[in-house]
Enzyme design. Structure first.
Site, short mmCIF file in Angstrom:
data_model
loop_
_atom_site.label_atom_id
_atom_site.label_comp_id
_atom_site.label_asym_id
_atom_site.label_seq_id
_atom_site.Cartn_x
_atom_site.Cartn_y
_atom_site.Cartn_z
N ARG A 1 -1.52 10.87 1.94
CA ARG A 1 -0.68 9.75 1.61
C ARG A 1 0.13 10.59 0.49
O ARG A 1 -0.38 10.97 -0.55
CB ARG A 1 -1.22 8.85 0.94
CG ARG A 1 0.00 7.66 0.72
CD ARG A 1 -0.55 6.10 0.51
NE ARG A 1 -1.25 6.17 -0.73
CZ ARG A 1 -1.98 5.05 -0.96
NH1 ARG A 1 -1.84 4.00 -0.37
NH2 ARG A 1 -2.70 5.01 -2.20
N SER B 1 -1.45 -1.37 8.87
CA SER B 1 -1.92 -2.02 7.65
C SER B 1 -1.79 -3.59 7.98
O SER B 1 -0.76 -4.04 8.85
CB SER B 1 -1.00 -1.92 6.60
OG SER B 1 -1.28 -0.53 5.91
N LYS C 1 -2.00 0.02 -6.02
CA LYS C 1 -0.90 -0.55 -5.36
C LYS C 1 -0.64 -2.01 -6.03
O LYS C 1 -1.33 -3.00 -5.72
CB LYS C 1 -1.19 -0.94 -3.96
CG LYS C 1 -0.99 0.45 -2.89
CD LYS C 1 -0.66 -0.54 -1.62
CE LYS C 1 0.21 0.28 -0.57
NZ LYS C 1 0.14 0.01 0.71
#
Lengths: 213, 216
Positions: free
Chosen positions: A42, A111, A140
């Site tokens: 990521r 997701s 997050k």
């Protein structure tokens, strides 16, 4: 099935926030040697060329250990380095594009936060689901929580493997016992730790008890 | 970029399709087992399809009418849209970003709809666009801004909230004259127009990676 659910057992999502003097590839190698079974690269800020260069280095490691590597959100980088797949958000458009551009053989992870999203993603060709966030998380800030009951419901109603994600660490991982998940995805629980190998080893032992039997 | 509406040209902007047109005469001759002359491309690049068919028929003694040759060339082009034409670099990432940012996207193109749809479906990107508008449907070529005005209406965005991405000088000229914000997109096929495009367009990019999308 393109993705073997056993390979999702301990799923590591990279984060360069805590790199220090190390290279990401070296950190990934340490994590794999200590028991990580799946890697998601990521990168949110890297320019394309740097992203590709980084992904190539990480792929050398994952390919050597025969661990699947998926790229977060960037279909083009996945295509360029011939990664094992991509992980995309809850967007039907991105799932369609990823499938068309990468082909049937690649892994597409999606997701999901609700049962509806999970069922939808399975229907649209997702190979596995990342469901979360299951615990409060620092990486997050805007992520929405998924309760134990919802996670359980999703695992019982979709046929594709489910990985729990969000705020999972060695202290709370056993709280996922009985949900029916196939694996756990972690970020800071591995990459923010001073000793990545020790952290991954501990999680690899604990996750065996957290997944369905 | 905060634009709410985005109008994309297709060939040379989103798709790397120019090489198909560039070599179409040679490719066609090869399907017939004939060897094209080296200067064929130079000769036909400014011709219409009908003129091109006439030249091929005459110079290569083809046993077909011009109409038949045009049909065969069109079939060859169609085949390439269906199976071959790739996206230009960073297009998919750009579309993903615009979609996340909530922008409305469309395509305004001189290419026939069935070819556009064939390529977009294969590439899995059809869903990113609210609609496709062709010059045929708009009733005019891009030398006049009719197609852009029509696209703006269909997008339902304001002129100052909308941006056009386009690689062809003549199209950029007409869009600019109509008051649109236009970003010139580099394409090898229009390399000789690069300076002219830079002087007219609001911005010029070599790839979509250069264009920043502000997420909402």
């Amino acid at each position: 099935m393109k993705v073997d659910k056993h390979s999702l057992l301990l799923y590591a999502v990279t984060d360069r926030s805590w790199l220090g003097d190390n290279s990401l590839a070296a950190q990934v190698e340490d994590a794999i040697k200590a028991g990580v079974t799946f890697v998601q690269l990521r990168e949110k800020e890297l320019p394309y060329a740097d992203f590709v260069a980084e992904a190539k280095k990480v792929k050398e490691i994952t390919a050597h250990y025969r661990i699947p590597l998926v790229i977060n959100d960037n279909i083009e980088v996945a295509q360029e380095i011939d990664a094992d797949g991509v992980h995309v958000g809850q967007s039907d458009l991105d799932v369609s594009a990823a499938r068309a551009l990468l082909g049937e053989d690649k892994i597409i992870g999606v997701s999901a936060q609700t049962l509806e999203e999970a069922v939808w993603a399975e229907k649209h060709g997702a190979d596995y689901l990342g469901v979360g966030t299951v615990f409060p998380t620092s990486t997050k800030l805007d992520a929405t929580g998924v309760s134990f009951a919802v996670l359980q419901d999703i695992c019982s109603k979709v046929a594709i493997p489910v990985v729990a994600i969000g705020g999972i660490n060695a202290e709370n991982i056993l709280g996922l016992q009985g949900t029916g998940i196939d694996g756990v995805a972690v970020v800071s629980a591995i990459f923010a730790q001073p000793d990545i190998s020790a952290a991954a080893r501990k999680l690899a032992a604990l996750v065996q008890k957290a997944v369905k039997r | 970029m905060k634009h709410k509406g985005v109008i994309f040209d297709l060939d040379g902007t989103l798709l790397d399709s120019m090489p198909i047109w560039d070599n179409i005469g040679s490719k066609y001759l090869r399907t017939l087992g004939l060897a094209p002359a080296e200067d064929l491309h130079e000769k036909i690049k400014i011709m219409s399809l009908l003129q091109c068919a006439g030249l091929l028929r005459e110079q290569y003694c083809l046993p077909y009418t011009e109409e038949k040759i045009m049909q065969q060339i069109n079939a060859l082009i169609e085949e390439q849209y269906r199976s071959l034409v790739p996206l230009k670099p960073h297009v998919i990432t750009f579309l993903q970003r615009l979609n996340k940012a909530g922008a409305e996207l469309c395509i305004a193109t001189a290419t026939d709809r069935y070819l556009v749809e064939a390529a977009l479906e294969r590439l899995g990107i059809a869903g990113y666009f609210k609609f496709i508008l062709t010059c045929g449907e708009a009733g005019c070529g891009k030398d006049v801004p009719v197609i852009y005005h029509r696209a703006l209406e269909l997008l339902n965005t304001r002129l100052d909230d909308t941006v056009i991405f386009e690689d062809a000088l003549y199209a950029i000229k007409s869009a600019k004259a109509a008051g649109f914000t236009v970003v010139g997109v580099h394409d090898a096929s229009a390399a000789s127009d690069e300076e002219a495009i830079k002087s007219i367009a609001d911005s010029y990019i070599y790839t979509f990676e250069e264009w920043k999308v502000e997420e909402r």
